[in-house]
Scaffold this motif. Structure first.
Motif, PDB file in Angstrom:
ATOM      1  N   UNK A   1      33.526  55.203  28.964  1.00 45.84           N
ATOM      2  CA  UNK A   1      34.809  55.129  29.664  1.00 45.84           C
ATOM      3  C   UNK A   1      35.881  55.838  28.834  1.00 45.84           C
ATOM      4  N   UNK A   2      36.921  56.363  29.469  1.00 51.18           N
ATOM      5  CA  UNK A   2      37.977  57.043  28.728  1.00 51.18           C
ATOM      6  C   UNK A   2      38.723  56.088  27.820  1.00 51.18           C
ATOM      7  N   UNK A   3      39.258  56.623  26.730  1.00 50.74           N
ATOM      8  CA  UNK A   3      40.019  55.790  25.804  1.00 50.74           C
ATOM      9  C   UNK A   3      41.270  55.260  26.477  1.00 50.74           C
ATOM     10  N   UNK A   4      41.647  54.029  26.143  1.00 52.56           N
ATOM     11  CA  UNK A   4      42.832  53.391  26.726  1.00 52.56           C
ATOM     12  C   UNK A   4      43.992  53.461  25.738  1.00 52.56           C
ATOM     13  N   UNK A   5      45.187  53.607  26.252  1.00 51.51           N
ATOM     14  CA  UNK A   5      46.354  53.599  25.385  1.00 51.51           C
ATOM     15  C   UNK A   5      46.605  52.191  24.885  1.00 51.51           C
ATOM     16  N   UNK A   6      47.413  52.076  23.852  1.00 52.69           N
ATOM     17  CA  UNK A   6      47.681  50.785  23.245  1.00 52.69           C
ATOM     18  C   UNK A   6      48.325  49.830  24.241  1.00 52.69           C
ATOM     19  N   UNK A   7      49.142  50.372  25.166  1.00 49.69           N
ATOM     20  CA  UNK A   7      49.845  49.511  26.118  1.00 49.69           C
ATOM     21  C   UNK A   7      48.911  48.966  27.190  1.00 49.69           C
ATOM     22  N   UNK A   8      47.783  49.635  27.410  1.00 46.78           N
ATOM     23  CA  UNK A   8      46.869  49.226  28.474  1.00 46.78           C
ATOM     24  C   UNK A   8      45.839  48.265  27.897  1.00 46.78           C
ATOM     25  N   UNK A   9      46.266  47.012  27.783  1.00 55.29           N
ATOM     26  CA  UNK A   9      45.419  46.060  27.065  1.00 55.29           C
ATOM     27  C   UNK A   9      45.067  44.825  27.888  1.00 55.29           C
ATOM     28  N   UNK A  10      45.518  44.751  29.119  1.00 56.94           N
ATOM     29  CA  UNK A  10      45.294  43.554  29.920  1.00 56.94           C
ATOM     30  C   UNK A  10      43.997  43.669  30.722  1.00 56.94           C
ATOM     31  N   UNK A  11      43.250  42.586  30.779  1.00 58.06           N
ATOM     32  CA  UNK A  11      42.061  42.510  31.620  1.00 58.06           C
ATOM     33  C   UNK A  11      42.287  41.438  32.674  1.00 58.06           C
ATOM     34  N   UNK A  12      41.969  41.759  33.921  1.00 61.02           N
ATOM     35  CA  UNK A  12      42.007  40.765  34.995  1.00 61.02           C
ATOM     36  C   UNK A  12      40.579  40.321  35.262  1.00 61.02           C
ATOM     37  N   UNK A  13      40.381  39.000  35.297  1.00 60.18           N
ATOM     38  CA  UNK A  13      39.045  38.440  35.436  1.00 60.18           C
ATOM     39  C   UNK A  13      39.005  37.493  36.640  1.00 60.18           C
ATOM     40  N   UNK A  14      37.877  37.486  37.331  1.00 61.35           N
ATOM     41  CA  UNK A  14      37.737  36.723  38.564  1.00 61.35           C
ATOM     42  C   UNK A  14      36.542  35.774  38.439  1.00 61.35           C
ATOM     43  N   UNK A  15      36.722  34.477  38.731  1.00 61.07           N
ATOM     44  CA  UNK A  15      35.631  33.507  38.579  1.00 61.07           C
ATOM     45  C   UNK A  15      34.617  33.582  39.715  1.00 61.07           C
ATOM     46  N   UNK A  16      33.467  32.951  39.494  1.00 59.65           N
ATOM     47  CA  UNK A  16      32.428  32.854  40.507  1.00 59.65           C
ATOM     48  C   UNK A  16      32.241  31.420  40.966  1.00 59.65           C
ATOM     49  N   UNK A  17      31.102  31.174  41.620  1.00 58.11           N
ATOM     50  CA  UNK A  17      30.847  29.836  42.148  1.00 58.11           C
ATOM     51  C   UNK A  17      30.920  28.790  41.042  1.00 58.11           C
ATOM     52  N   UNK A  18      31.475  27.664  41.395  1.00 59.71           N
ATOM     53  CA  UNK A  18      31.762  26.613  40.428  1.00 59.71           C
ATOM     54  C   UNK A  18      33.256  26.448  40.239  1.00 59.71           C
ATOM     55  N   UNK A  19      34.008  27.525  40.528  1.00 57.72           N
ATOM     56  CA  UNK A  19      35.469  27.450  40.411  1.00 57.72           C
ATOM     57  C   UNK A  19      36.111  26.904  41.678  1.00 57.72           C
ATOM     58  N   UNK A  20      35.361  26.874  42.770  1.00 58.97           N
ATOM     59  CA  UNK A  20      35.951  26.464  44.057  1.00 58.97           C
ATOM     60  C   UNK A  20      36.361  24.999  44.045  1.00 58.97           C
ATOM     61  N   UNK A  21      37.389  24.678  44.834  1.00 59.33           N
ATOM     62  CA  UNK A  21      37.829  23.289  44.998  1.00 59.33           C
ATOM     63  C   UNK A  21      38.552  23.174  46.332  1.00 59.33           C
ATOM     64  N   UNK A  22      38.418  22.035  46.955  1.00 58.32           N
ATOM     65  CA  UNK A  22      39.074  21.812  48.244  1.00 58.32           C
ATOM     66  C   UNK A  22      40.587  21.959  48.088  1.00 58.32           C
ATOM     67  N   UNK A  23      41.194  22.688  49.007  1.00 57.76           N
ATOM     68  CA  UNK A  23      42.626  22.928  48.943  1.00 57.76           C
ATOM     69  C   UNK A  23      42.994  24.226  48.269  1.00 57.76           C
ATOM     70  N   UNK A  24      41.995  24.969  47.772  1.00 57.12           N
ATOM     71  CA  UNK A  24      42.317  26.220  47.078  1.00 57.12           C
ATOM     72  C   UNK A  24      42.905  27.229  48.068  1.00 57.12           C
ATOM     73  N   UNK A  25      43.679  28.120  47.538  1.00 62.02           N
ATOM     74  CA  UNK A  25      44.331  29.138  48.364  1.00 62.02           C
ATOM     75  C   UNK A  25      45.759  28.763  48.704  1.00 62.02           C
ATOM     76  N   UNK A  26      45.922  27.627  49.383  1.00 64.79           N
ATOM     77  CA  UNK A  26      47.258  27.125  49.691  1.00 64.79           C
ATOM     78  C   UNK A  26      48.165  28.181  50.295  1.00 64.79           C
ATOM     79  N   UNK A  27      49.311  28.372  49.658  1.00 65.77           N
ATOM     80  CA  UNK A  27      50.323  29.288  50.192  1.00 65.77           C
ATOM     81  C   UNK A  27      49.889  30.753  50.119  1.00 65.77           C
ATOM     82  N   UNK A  28      48.812  31.051  49.386  1.00 64.77           N
ATOM     83  CA  UNK A  28      48.339  32.431  49.318  1.00 64.77           C
ATOM     84  C   UNK A  28      47.930  32.957  50.685  1.00 64.77           C
TER      85      UNK A  28
END
Length: 302
Positions: A1-28
Motif C-alpha cells: 500500500x502507498x505510504x501514509x502521511x503523518x496526519x493520516x493516522x486514523x483507522x475506522x473499525x467495524x464489529x461483527x456478530x456478537x456486537x448486536x443488541x436489541x434497540x441498536x440503531x435508534x436515531x440513526x
C-alpha cells in the motif's frame, strides 16, 4: 500500500456478530441516507430492518443479525464521517469487513445489504456446529491441547486477542474440548450464541454456494486501504473484483486474523481507532492487542 502521511493516522473499525443488541440503531435510522433506501431495504429483506433491530429474538438468528448489524454499522460510520472522522485505514471483524469495503467504495449501501443477506442465509443453513471463546490461554497452547487430545475436527475460528481465541467445530467436539482448556488454565470458556461453526471447515458448502452468488457482482477499486481478515494484511492496491470476491468467500471458512489485522494497522501508522457500530467490543480487543505489542507499535484508542 502507498505510504501514509503523518496526519493520516486514523483507522475506522467495524464489529461483527456478537456486537448486536436489541434497540441498536435508534436515531440513526432517521438519517437521510437510510430514509432514501428504507423502503427498498425492507422490500429486499421481506421485513422491517428498523423493526428487527428492536427484536432480541430476531437478532439471535444469523439471517436477521447480519443484515441488521451491517446496516447499523454503516450508519454509525456515515455519522462518524459527517462529524469529522477522517480514516486513513479501514478494517472490520468478520461481517464488519463488508462495512469496511462499503466505506472504501467497493459497493454501495444496498449492494452490501444484498451480499450480507445471502451470506447470513447460507451460514444459517450450516447446522450442527458450535463456537466458544477461550479466555486466558494463548492460541498456541489451545492448538497444542487440541492436537494432544485428538480434537481434529475443531478449528480456530477467531484470533481475537493474545489471550482470547474462539474455537469452532462440531458441537460435541467443542463440548469435549472446553473442560480440557479449563483444566489447562483457561480463565473462562464462553459458549457463543451462534447457530453454526462459523469460520471453520463446516462452512465449506456455504462458501461454495456464496462463490456462485458473487459471480453476479462486480466490485469497484478501493479508495482506502482495507484489512483482510483472511490474510491479516491489506487488500492489494487496486484489487481486482475477482480478488475481493475470492477473499470474501474464503473468509467464511477461514479464521478471523484480528490480532494480525490490528498489528498491521499499527505498523502502517494508525494512531487512533474509531469503532463504528454498537458498543465497543473491538476497542476492548485492540487495547489487549496493544498491551502485548512492542512500545513503538502502540496507538491511542479513541
Amino acid at each position: 500500500m502507498p505510504a501514509m502521511t503523518q496526519a493520516m493516522t486514523q483507522a475506522m473499525i467495524f464489529p461483527g456478530q456478537g456486537a448486536q443488541k436489541a434497540g441498536m440503531g435508534g436515531e440513526l435510522f432517521d438519517l437521510p441516507d437510510y430514509a432514501a433506501i428504507e423502503a427498498q431495504a425492507d422490500a429486499l429483506l421481506g421485513y422491517s430492518l428498523r423493526g428487527a433491530c428492536q427484536d432480541a429474538q430476531k437478532l439471535a438468528d444469523t439471517r436477521y443479525t447480519q443484515p441488521c448489524l451491517y446496516m447499523v454499522n454503516a450508519l454509525h460510520g456515515i455519522r462518524a464521517l459527517r462529524e469529522g472522522a477522517a480514516p486513513a485505514f479501514l478494517a472490520g471483524h468478520s461481517l464488519g469487513e463488508y462495512n469496511a469495503l462499503h466505506a472504501a467504495g467497493a459497493f454501495d449501501l444496498m449492494t452490501g445489504l444484498r451480499l450480507v443477506q445471502r451470506r447470513g442465509e447460507l451460514m444459517a443453513q450450516a447446522s450442527g456446529g458450535a463456537m466458544a471463546a477461550v479466555l486466558g490461554l494463548e492460541a498456541g497452547r489451545i492448538i497444542e491441547l487440541m492436537m494432544a487430545h485428538g480434537l481434529d475436527a475443531v478449528d480456530i475460528g477467531n484470533y481475537n486477542a493474545p489471550t482470547q481465541t474462539v474455537v469452532s467445530g462440531p458441537r460435541d467436539e467443542i463440548e469435549r474440548a472446553l473442560p480440557l482448556f479449563e483444566a489447562a488454565g483457561a480463565g473462562a470458556c464462553v459458549r457463543l450464541a451462534v447457530s453454526g461453526a462459523f469460520h471453520s471447515r463446516m462452512m465449506h458448502e456455504a462458501a461454495r454456494a456464496y462463490a456462485g452468488f458473487l459471480d453476479g457482482f462486480a466490485f469497484s477499486p478501493l479508495r482506502l486501504p482495507v484489512m483482510s481478515n483472511v490474510t491479516g494484511t491489506f487488500y492489494p492496491a487496486q484489487a481486482p473484483s475477482a480478488v475481493i470476491a475470492s477473499l470474501l468467500v474464503r473468509q467464511i471458512v477461514r479464521p478471523v486474523l484480528w490480532v494480525k489485522c490490528v498489528q498491521g494497522l499499527l505498523r502502517a501508522g494508525a494512531t487512533s481507532f474509531v469503532e463504528a457500530g454498537p458498543g465497543n467490543v473491538l476497542t476492548r480487543l485492540i487495547a489487549q492487542i496493544r498491551a502485548a505489542a512492542p512500545s513503538d507499535e502502540r496507538a491511542a484508542v479513541t
